[in-house]
Design an enzyme around this catalytic site. Structure first.
Site, PDB file in Angstrom:
ATOM      1  CG  ASN A 257       0.578   2.054   3.787  1.00 21.91           C
ATOM      2  OD1 ASN A 257      -0.419   1.983   3.347  1.00 21.91           O
ATOM      3  ND2 ASN A 257       1.625   2.708   3.139  1.00 21.91           N
ATOM      4  N   GLY A 258       0.179  -1.471   6.367  1.00 24.08           N
ATOM      5  CA  GLY A 258       0.746  -2.380   7.775  1.00 24.08           C
ATOM      6  C   GLY A 258      -0.467  -3.251   7.939  1.00 24.08           C
TER       7      GLY A 258
ATOM      8  CG  HIS B  67      23.873 -41.813  -7.898  1.00 21.00           C
ATOM      9  ND1 HIS B  67      24.389 -43.104  -7.838  1.00 21.00           N
ATOM     10  CD2 HIS B  67      23.702 -41.414  -6.653  1.00 21.00           C
ATOM     11  CE1 HIS B  67      23.970 -43.505  -6.670  1.00 21.00           C
ATOM     12  NE2 HIS B  67      23.650 -42.454  -5.963  1.00 21.00           N
TER      13      HIS B  67
ATOM     14  CD1 TRP C 106      -0.676  -6.443  -1.721  1.00 21.06           C
ATOM     15  CD2 TRP C 106      -0.287  -5.777  -3.854  1.00 21.06           C
ATOM     16  NE1 TRP C 106      -0.273  -7.565  -2.518  1.00 21.06           N
ATOM     17  CE2 TRP C 106      -0.025  -7.149  -3.858  1.00 21.06           C
ATOM     18  CE3 TRP C 106      -0.354  -5.044  -5.082  1.00 21.06           C
ATOM     19  CZ2 TRP C 106       0.564  -7.709  -4.877  1.00 21.06           C
ATOM     20  CZ3 TRP C 106       0.101  -5.693  -6.155  1.00 21.06           C
ATOM     21  CH2 TRP C 106       0.574  -7.089  -6.079  1.00 21.06           C
TER      22      TRP C 106
ATOM     23  NE  ARG D 293       5.454   1.029  -1.299  1.00 21.33           N
ATOM     24  CZ  ARG D 293       6.319   0.642  -0.774  1.00 21.33           C
ATOM     25  NH1 ARG D 293       7.501   1.189  -1.263  1.00 21.33           N
ATOM     26  NH2 ARG D 293       6.067  -0.047   0.081  1.00 21.33           N
TER      27      ARG D 293
ATOM     28  CD  GLU E 255      14.572 -16.677 -13.111  1.00 22.24           C
ATOM     29  OE1 GLU E 255      14.780 -16.448 -11.840  1.00 22.24           O
ATOM     30  OE2 GLU E 255      13.268 -16.265 -13.512  1.00 22.24           O
TER      31      GLU E 255
ATOM     32  CE  LYS F 186       7.499 -10.494 -10.818  1.00 21.90           C
ATOM     33  NZ  LYS F 186       8.469 -11.472 -10.237  1.00 21.90           N
TER      34      LYS F 186
ATOM     35  CB  CYS G 224      -0.827  -0.056   1.266  1.00 24.36           C
ATOM     36  SG  CYS G 224      -1.953  -1.439   1.557  1.00 24.36           S
TER      37      CYS G 224
ATOM     38  CD  GLU H 187      14.184 -19.604  -6.283  1.00 25.70           C
ATOM     39  OE1 GLU H 187      13.747 -20.458  -7.151  1.00 25.70           O
ATOM     40  OE2 GLU H 187      13.954 -18.371  -6.425  1.00 25.70           O
TER      41      GLU H 187
HETATM   42  O1  M6R Z   1       3.424 -15.998 -11.163  1.00 25.87           O
HETATM   43  P1  M6R Z   1       4.200 -17.428 -10.790  1.00 25.87           P
HETATM   44  O2  M6R Z   1       4.714 -17.502  -9.372  1.00 25.87           O
HETATM   45  O3  M6R Z   1       2.954 -18.406 -11.069  1.00 25.87           O
HETATM   46  O4  M6R Z   1       5.276 -17.648 -11.852  1.00 25.87           O
HETATM   47  C1  M6R Z   1       5.926 -18.765 -12.028  1.00 25.87           C
HETATM   48  C2  M6R Z   1       7.236 -18.776 -12.736  1.00 25.87           C
HETATM   49  O5  M6R Z   1       6.950 -18.429 -13.746  1.00 25.87           O
HETATM   50  C3  M6R Z   1       8.186 -17.952 -12.046  1.00 25.87           C
HETATM   51  O6  M6R Z   1       8.442 -18.259 -10.734  1.00 25.87           O
HETATM   52  C4  M6R Z   1       9.620 -17.692 -12.591  1.00 25.87           C
HETATM   53  O7  M6R Z   1      10.091 -19.038 -12.574  1.00 25.87           O
HETATM   54  C5  M6R Z   1      10.112 -16.587 -12.215  1.00 25.87           C
HETATM   55  N1  M6R Z   1      10.845 -15.874 -13.124  1.00 25.87           N
HETATM   56  C6  M6R Z   1      11.439 -17.024 -11.211  1.00 25.87           C
HETATM   57  O8  M6R Z   1      12.014 -15.927 -10.829  1.00 25.87           O
END
Ligand code: M6R
Length: 600
Positions: free
Chosen positions: A99-100, A499, A75, A27, A483, A595, A2, A476
């Site tokens: 906010n919060g 393996h 938000w 934001r 990425e 995104k 927010c 991760e």
């Molecule tokens: O919005 P989502 O969490 O469903 O997105 C899933 C993936 O597309 C997302 O996590 C993607 O792997 C990111 N770029 C990771 O950093």
């Protein structure tokens, strides 16, 4: 997250408020509103969706001359993104923006004689204020008393017809600042909405509260002692204001994780139990297994959950990648709870799975960061992640919020199923409370990773290895590096290297070893020794001393595996970012990625 704006003065108040809110768009928000107080009283406007909708509503109202205004972009975290839930909230004489999260809002609500009409935690603030005002007949005293009864995090602006020309403010845990300029007094939750009007700002500290007029600020601390306002220079440009002092959005988001973990726990923990009000105990208890489906980073969160759910709730878990699940002709069991995880709530693969399983009569729980998203709308129940908008394409803070939500879910389920002793339950709760410290970035760690990153710009690849919950963390870490740095990286279970992949080992192979001391430390130590014996270059992330490592990223070390997980998480995120910056890449918008992946 927010955003807040406010203004006292004689300039065009609506434009100041709406333009200020526009500057806070970065934001993220799903509704917005303003309230303006002039001699004739207070008028308020709210709208769901884009700010344009609010602008259209306000269009026929053009206040002239002196006025006081407060505004908000929301938000959703408690309650849907509706007009009723949008701020400002009001009662007879007063309006508030917040906010919060107010942790004890339910308790306050039940003590009130007036009825709250929204689903939010914020509305109780204005009700409690008016109750105090009725008793004390002094707005400043009433405001202070009210603030002292709030638990949680807040940045608050409140106006009341009982004291025209004044804005009351308070800050604890959420940012709030005030500036005085020749044209009046300005308020904001960050530099962005204030930059056009002022050069310096009073950045409120936690526990500070007070009231302001057009050209004066009265400020006290939590004990009521007067505080002398100290003004500091603001960001030099709008663009840097949006990054709030960080070089990139990803850096800001990595650093924000501490605040996000704090917010994700608000109202969800008691001293000795978890409260997940989104999930009815009887509803959850009828399921005897769980399937979790997601993509990318969200899938890695699901993998972490698979360990946690089995350990804490003793419930069988199946995890699955959305793009695969859809076409495998799955056999679904109505006793199995189906869970989807998504930051955006719009990922096509996950959304399609959700539709398929719904068609087959399954109930679906979504863990999602965006309340009005398709995935939340299609699901039966959702838990919101409370991570705020994530601008960087590579997900960081949404991942930690997902992991925290899943840890809460696993512990809550264990509590309901009585699979946890009271000692174990309170250990988990205690550890959750410390998680925000574990993801606080230590300056020396960031500096160390920055220096070390220059050694990672070449070579024929990276292996991130870990065991147990540190294995999905390895996946991760590798995904983050891939990425944004475009270097080849793989995540692997450490015990699996022998393996096959160990054949790749030589001095040009970088192994990032996630050597948490709380889980299988001796096992991963031997796995790393095997790699070291084949001359692989080892970077160990650990709290221990490990002679065979070429480099060590030292973590503080924790007694709980999840806290070690979060400490190592910031290390792998920072490593990916620092390598990518050295390589000169656009770390916020990496090539070939979007995104939100809304195509199959
Ligand atoms: O919005 P989502 O969490 O469903 O997105 C899933 C993936 O597309 C997302 O996590 C993607 O792997 C990111 N770029 C990771 O950093």
């Amino acid at each position: 997250m927010c955003g807040i704006v406010g203004y006292i003065g004689s300039q065009a108040i609506n434009s100041i408020m709406l333009d200020g809110l526009k500057e806070l768009e970065y934001r993220g928000y799903d509704s917005a509103g303003i309230a303006v107080m002039q001699d004739e009283g207070i008028r308020s406007f709210k709208a769901v969706g884009k700010l344009e909708n609010l602008r259209n509503k306000v269009a026929e109202y053009e206040p002239e001359g002196f006025g006081v205004g407060i505004g908000h972009t929301r938000w959703a975290t408690h309650g849907k993104p509706t007009e009723l839930n949008a701020h400002p909230h009001n009662l007879t004489h007063s309006y508030v923006v917040h906010n919060g999260i107010i942790e004890n809002y339910q308790e306050i609500k039940s003590s009130l004689t007036t009825e709250c009409i929204s689903q939010t935690d914020s509305e109780v603030i204005v009700h409690l204020f008016e109750a105090k005002l009725e008793q004390l007949d002094d707005p400043w005293l009433a405001f202070q008393k009210m603030i002292h009864e709030l638990h949680g995090a807040f940045a608050i602006l409140l106006i009341t017809e009982k004291l025209p020309g004044t804005v009351f403010f308070a800050k604890k845990g959420s940012p709030l600042q005030i500036s005085l300029a020749e044209t009046g007094c300005y308020f904001g939750s960050s530099d962005a909405p204030m930059l056009e009007h002022c050069q310096e700002s009073l950045y409120l500290e936690d526990g500070h509260m007070g009231y302001a007029s057009e050209n004066e600020i009265s400020l006290v601390d939590w004990q009521g002692k007067t505080v002398e306002p100290v003004f500091k220079a603001m960001a030099s440009s709008r663009f840097s204001a949006q990054k709030e002092g960080y070089r990139f959005f990803i850096e800001k988001e990595i650093y924000e994780q501490s605040q996000i973990l704090t917010e994700s726990l608000m109202g969800r923990l008691d001293d000795n139990q978890i409260k997940l009000e989104e999930l009815e105990p009887e509803w959850l208890l009828k399921y005897t297994s769980i399937t979790i489906c997601a993509c990318g980073t969200s899938y890695h969160a699901a993998m972490v959950a698979s360990y946690l759910l089995e350990r804490l709730a003793k419930i069988p878990v199946n995890i699955t990648i959305a793009s695969e699940f859809r076409y495998r002709e799955p056999i679904l069991d109505s006793n199995c709870l189906f869970v989807v995880i998504s930051q955006s709530g719009e990922t096509a693969d996950t959304l399609e799975v959700l539709k398929v399983v719904k068609q087959q009569g399954m109930s679906v729980l979504a863990l999602c960061n965006v309340d009005n998203s398709s995935i939340v709308r299609e699901s039966d129940v959702s838990i919101l992640l409370r991570a705020g908008i994530e601008k960087s394409v590579a997900s960081t803070k949404a991942f930690s919020a997902q992991v925290m939500a899943l840890w809460l879910l696993a512990t809550y389920w264990g509590q309901l199923r009585k699979t946890l002793s009271s000692k174990r339950l309170s250990q988990e709760i205690q550890a959750m409370r410390q998680a925000h410290q574990a993801v606080t970035v230590p300056a020396e760690m960031h500096e160390r990773i920055h220096r070390l990153s220059k050694r990672c710009l070449h070579g024929h690849g990276f292996f991130f290895i870990g065991r147990d919950i540190f294995y999905p963390l390895a996946l991760e870490g590798a995904l983050k590096l891939k990425e944004i740095s475009y270097l080849h990286a793989e995540g692997y279970p450490a015990g699996e290297m022998k393996h096959g992949p160990i054949a790749l080992a030589d001095a040009e192979l970088f192994t990032i070893a996630l050597m948490g001391k709380t889980l299988l430390y001796d096992k991963i130590k031997s796995n790393v020794e095997e790699l070291s014996a084949r001359d692989a270059t080892i970077i160990a992330i650990t709290s221990e001393t490990f002679a065979l490592a070429d480099d060590i990223i030292q973590i503080k070390g924790q007694e709980h595996p999840m806290l070690e997980f979060f400490e190592m998480l910031i290390a792998v995120q920072l490593l990916a970012m620092e390598v990518a910056i050295r390589l000169g890449h656009d770390v916020d918008m990496p090539r070939n990625l979007a995104k939100s992946v809304t195509v199959e």
